[in-house]
Structures are given as C-alpha cells and as structure tokens.
Scaffold this active site. Structure first.
Site, PDB file in Angstrom:
ATOM      1  N   GLY A 273      70.502  -1.286  37.119  1.00  0.00           N
ATOM      2  CA  GLY A 273      70.132  -0.159  36.102  1.00  0.00           C
ATOM      3  C   GLY A 273      69.372  -0.643  34.753  1.00  0.00           C
ATOM      4  O   GLY A 273      69.285  -0.111  33.822  1.00  0.00           O
ATOM      5  N   GLY A 274      69.234  -2.173  34.827  1.00  0.00           N
ATOM      6  CA  GLY A 274      68.758  -2.688  33.610  1.00  0.00           C
ATOM      7  C   GLY A 274      67.295  -2.065  33.180  1.00  0.00           C
ATOM      8  O   GLY A 274      67.016  -1.714  32.136  1.00  0.00           O
ATOM      9  N   ASP A 336      61.291  -2.453  42.007  1.00  0.00           N
ATOM     10  CA  ASP A 336      61.658  -3.827  41.858  1.00  0.00           C
ATOM     11  C   ASP A 336      62.586  -4.299  42.866  1.00  0.00           C
ATOM     12  O   ASP A 336      63.540  -4.122  43.373  1.00  0.00           O
ATOM     13  CB  ASP A 336      62.871  -3.454  40.467  1.00  0.00           C
ATOM     14  N   CYS A 389      61.992 -10.850  41.364  1.00  0.00           N
ATOM     15  CA  CYS A 389      62.102 -12.007  40.280  1.00  0.00           C
ATOM     16  C   CYS A 389      62.111 -13.315  41.177  1.00  0.00           C
ATOM     17  O   CYS A 389      63.029 -14.169  41.566  1.00  0.00           O
ATOM     18  CB  CYS A 389      63.419 -11.822  39.961  1.00  0.00           C
TER      19      CYS A 389
HETATM   20  C1  LIG Z   1      66.280  -6.618  42.049  1.00  0.00           C
HETATM   21  S1  LIG Z   1      67.771  -5.667  42.278  1.00  0.00           S
HETATM   22  C2  LIG Z   1      67.161  -4.359  41.235  1.00  0.00           C
HETATM   23  C3  LIG Z   1      67.418  -4.703  39.699  1.00  0.00           C
HETATM   24  C4  LIG Z   1      67.325  -3.422  39.155  1.00  0.00           C
HETATM   25  N1  LIG Z   1      65.995  -2.898  38.793  1.00  0.00           N
HETATM   26  C5  LIG Z   1      67.598  -3.614  37.369  1.00  0.00           C
HETATM   27  O1  LIG Z   1      66.702  -4.118  36.705  1.00  0.00           O
HETATM   28  O2  LIG Z   1      68.711  -3.900  36.958  1.00  0.00           O
HETATM   29  C6  LIG Z   1      67.134  -4.979  43.695  1.00  0.00           C
HETATM   30  C7  LIG Z   1      67.996  -3.661  44.219  1.00  0.00           C
HETATM   31  O3  LIG Z   1      67.315  -3.495  45.365  1.00  0.00           O
HETATM   32  C8  LIG Z   1      68.439  -2.548  46.010  1.00  0.00           C
HETATM   33  N2  LIG Z   1      67.648  -2.284  47.547  1.00  0.00           N
HETATM   34  C9  LIG Z   1      67.670  -3.314  48.700  1.00  0.00           C
HETATM   35  N3  LIG Z   1      67.287  -2.785  49.618  1.00  0.00           N
HETATM   36  C10 LIG Z   1      66.981  -1.406  49.245  1.00  0.00           C
HETATM   37  C11 LIG Z   1      66.406  -0.152  49.988  1.00  0.00           C
HETATM   38  N4  LIG Z   1      65.761  -0.296  51.293  1.00  0.00           N
HETATM   39  N5  LIG Z   1      66.456   0.932  49.207  1.00  0.00           N
HETATM   40  C12 LIG Z   1      67.079   1.152  48.082  1.00  0.00           C
HETATM   41  N6  LIG Z   1      67.242   0.161  47.360  1.00  0.00           N
HETATM   42  C13 LIG Z   1      67.513  -1.038  47.829  1.00  0.00           C
HETATM   43  C14 LIG Z   1      69.524  -3.634  46.109  1.00  0.00           C
HETATM   44  O4  LIG Z   1      70.974  -2.967  46.480  1.00  0.00           O
HETATM   45  C15 LIG Z   1      69.257  -4.067  44.755  1.00  0.00           C
HETATM   46  O5  LIG Z   1      70.339  -3.337  43.818  1.00  0.00           O
END
Ligand SMILES: C[S@@+](CC[C@H](N)C(=O)[O-])C[C@H]1O[C@@H](n2cnc3c(N)ncnc32)[C@H](O)[C@@H]1O
Length: 454
Positions: A273-274, A336, A389
């Site tokens: 959630g950042g 993201d 990232c």
């Molecule tokens: C890079 S992290 C996101 C970080 C977040 N945007 C932040 O700034 O705190 C990627 C996220 O994508 C989610 N994710 C992976 N595959 C996904 C999908 N098919 N649909 C929705 N979320 C997904 C993961 O659970 C993870 O929490």
C-alpha cells in the site's frame, strides 16, 4: 569471549556462537528457497536484530564464501554445517574492515558447530583455521570465479552485462551497499523541511529530498519517528516515491493534465500500500486498491488507517477483471507489477540467491498478461503508469516496447523522466531526470502511457 563487533552491530549480551547459529539457520533457509524475512520471523526476538545484521552480511558475501568453501572443502558438508561454515567464511572474507577479530570468530563458530552438529566441530575448525593461514592465496583463487568476484549468481551477472554493458559492474557493487532509510512525509500533514526539523528535535539527523522525501543519516526503528503512529510519515524509497507524482501530473506536465479530484484510479497490485497511500496523500481520488494476496492486502487497510486515508480494497487477480470490475472505466491505472525485485537487492540481499534465470521470462509473461488485461479498462485519454522495481530490461523497456507494438492506441507520455530505467547509482545515468532523485534510490522502471482517443 566475544570480540567487539566492528562494523556489524549485534546484541552485546548475546554470545556470538548463538547469533552464528541463528544466522546459519537463516542462510540455510534462503539456500533452500525461503525468503530471509520468513526465516528471520522464526528467530527468537532477542536475537533477531543481531541475526539480521549477520545474515545481511553473509548474503552479501555468499558468492565469495561459496567459492572459498569449494576450494577448501570440495565435498560440501550437510546443509546445516555448510550454512554455518559459509556464514563464518563470509565474516572472515576481507571485505573492508572485518566485523570480528579472526580468532574470536573462529572460536565462536566452532562453539556454534558443537551445538549444531557436534561431530562437525573438528571439520569446521580445520577449514576455518586453514582459511586464516592461507587467506591471501585462497581469496585470490576464489576471485577468479565470477560468483565470488561479484557475489551474484553467474546468470544474474551475465544478464546485467547484456542489459547494461557500460554500468553492470557499478550496479553489482551498489547491490552490496547498505541502502539509506528514506521517508515520505504525509503531504496532508507537513512537508520534508518541516519534518526534518521535527526529527532534529528528537536528535535524529536527516536531510530533505524534494518536497516530501527525507533521508535519515542512520536507520532507526519506526517507533522513534515523531508522529509515525499518527500518520506523519511512512518508510518508502525515493525511487518508489516517483510513482504518485508521475501518475498524478500526467502527460506533458501541464496543469490541465493533472488528475482531477474524484478521479477514478485503479491501483492494480497495491499491497502493502505504499503507493496507494502516497496517491491519496497528494490528491482526493476514488481509488480501488487491488491485490491478489489477501494477507498482504490487509496491510493496505492498516497503512491507510494509520494515515487517515480511504480506498476500496479488493482481493483479486488483476489479470481477470471479469471477476471484480464493475464496468466503469478508470481515469488512471497504476500497475506496480510483480517482478524480480532486482532493483532492491541492497535492501533484500537474499533476492539474488532466490531467483532463477528462468524466473525473468516467467515474470515478464505475467507482466504482459496484466498489461493486456488492464488496458481495456482505461478511458480514452486515460493514463497507465507501469512500474517494476527491476533493473532488467525484460521487465522494463523491452516489456513496454512490445506493448506499444501491440497497441496502436498507446503512446508513451512526453513528460521528461516519465519513461525509463533507474539504476541504484548516485547519478541515475539512464533516461530519468527528476528532482525527487538526487541520491541513490532503488533500481526501478517507470513508463507512463496514454490511451489515444479512438
Ligand atoms: C511490487 S508489489 C506492489 C507494491 C505496492 N504497489 C506498494 O507500493 O506498496 C507487487 C504486488 O503484486 C501482487 N500481485 C501479484 N500478481 C498479482 C495479480 N495477478 N493480481 C493482483 N495482484 C498481484 C503481489 O501480491 C504484490 O503485493
């Protein structure tokens, strides 16, 4: 007796042998494919900070330790003994100032071996003392192995060489540096200059970066940050702080391009959630925060509650909109995407040892699937910000080049700095020029894409 740590701060009251054993457990878990965070969560609370410090050091020098162990003991011992040996060798590897005096470290490693696998103590003792006797020659021989010289798996080194022929060695070196602790000041409460003064009142040195970024001189527990519980500030890398501004300011950077209050925004991979929170700190938006991992999504809710912000949260696969989309198009989408995390190795030294070469193509395929599924949900003239990232081109530039080839109605935004890779280097040498980044942030890729009117 414990030698005083020189560059690693471990708990002074805990015997080093105990910390070495906990660290060996963590290293063994990472080598078996578990994340360091999960491994540290199993460590007793009193030993966790010291174990974390030793684990970070060991994982940063694991390539060197593996090469030395292969030279001195070509037949690997059983995993629990190997992990202890590798931990001790990483701590004895001549990387800057050694964290512990040599002989004290060896004595404590042998004591740890007696607790861990008593029959192995003599073997551990023999290997470590031989390393001390023959260290210069052994280190010189080990350094011929690229995994030892660069402390990353060979496939990773080759991948970076291909992607960044001019900068790959710098990126690999930067991966083994300690990342600074960066904060994002909640724009609804204050700004960077004001918060730096609050920190100074608490004796915490920091500097402002841009309007709402802050870099602490030394990391500290969040509980010591003034107003943290009241939502004054969040921990977030400076490169990650670019997302909200890029999405909000939109194409061309003109006032008319900014997202209007009430705009409907999808944060497709939102947890923890950042970036959702940052968007809502900057503007009054109607945000749908989606993540397929319900446990991680709960952290979005907690974060927003601490910051006094609101969004709708849904646990679902962003790649299957038919299961969660109400048919109303979005003004803006933030994707993201899940990625290799190759840009945040400074903060997660285990990542390079956990990934496999084949993961990159699999992740790129997932990213492409998510882009394809979400593009139709965007209004004409709407904008999508894609980010990862990662420093690998397959998850950044190549991904977006291929997307633009597939979609005639997609165009990359003209705003300077809206597209490109960021490297975790001081001069951020790639396409980005952005005032929010004047000190090394994590490695990232951003691309802001606009949908043409049909
Ligand atoms: C890079 S992290 C996101 C970080 C977040 N945007 C932040 O700034 O705190 C990627 C996220 O994508 C989610 N994710 C992976 N595959 C996904 C999908 N098919 N649909 C929705 N979320 C997904 C993961 O659970 C993870 O929490």
């Amino acid at each position: 007796m414990n030698a005083p740590p020189r560059t690693i701060t471990a708990h002074p009251a805990l015997p080093l042998s105990r910390l070495l054993n906990h660290t060996a457990d963590a290293v063994q878990a990472v080598r078996a494919g578990q994340s360091l965070n999960d491994a540290l969560a199993r460590c007793p609370t009193d030993a966790r900070p010291g174990t974390q410090a030793l684990s970070f050091h060991t994982l940063r020098w694991l390539g060197s330790a593996l090469a030395v162990r292969a030279l001195l003991a070509p037949k690997a011992p059983p995993p629990p003994v190997d992990a202890l040996l590798l931990t001790a060798l990483a701590l004895l590897w001549p990387a800057g100032e050694p964290p512990y005096a040599d002989h004290a470290l060896v004595d404590q490693a042998v004591a740890a071996a007696r607790q861990r696998a008593p029959a192995s103590a003599a073997f551990v003792n023999a290997v470590l003392r031989r390393f001390l006797r023959e260290r210069d020659a052994t280190v010189a021989a080990a350094r011929r192995d690229p995994a030892a010289a660069f402390n990353h798996p060979p496939w990773w080194v080759e991948h970076l060489q291909r992607d960044w022929p001019e900068r790959w060695q710098e990126v690999l070196r930067a991966d083994n540096q300690r990342a600074p602790m960066s904060l994002r000041v909640n724009a609804r409460q204050s700004d960077a200059a004001g918060y730096v003064l609050r920190l100074a009142e608490q004796g915490l040195a920091a500097r402002a970066v841009g309007s709402h970024g802050v870099v602490l001189a030394e990391p500290c527990p969040v509980g010591r940050l003034p107003g943290f519980a009241q939502g004054a500030v969040s921990v977030q890398d400076l490169a990650a702080q670019m997302a909200a501004r890029l999405l909000l300011d939109g194409i061309g950077g003109e006032a008319s391009a900014r997202l209007l209050p009430g705009a409907r925004v999808l944060d497709a991979c939102a947890a923890p959630g950042g970036k959702t929170a940052h968007l809502l700190e900057c503007a009054d938006l109607d945000v749908l925060a989606l993540d397929q991992d319900a446990t991680r999504l709960a952290r979005v809710t907690e974060t927003l509650a601490r910051l006094g912000l609101q969004a709708q949260t849904v646990a679902a696969d962003a790649g299957q909109p038919q299961a969660w989309w109400d048919g109303r198009p979005f003004d803006a989408i933030l994707l993201d995407a899940p990625c290799s995390a190759s840009g945040i190795v400074r903060r997660h030294p285990d990542v390079r040892w956990l990934r496999r070469a084949s993961d990159i193509a699999a992740l790129a395929a997932t990213q492409a699937r998510l882009l394809e599924a979400l593009w139709p949900l965007l209004k004409p003239q709407g904008r999508l910000l894609y980010c990862t990232c990662s420093v690998f081109q397959a998850e950044g530039r190549h991904q977006i080049d291929a997307f633009l080839q597939r979609h005639g109605n997609a165009e990359v935004a003209l705003q300077p700095g809206s597209r490109g890779h960021l490297l975790p280097l001081a001069d951020n040498p790639s396409e980005h020029r952005h005032d929010a980044i004047e000190s090394p942030g994590d490695g990232f890729f951003y691309s802001l894409i606009q949908k043409r009117r049909d």
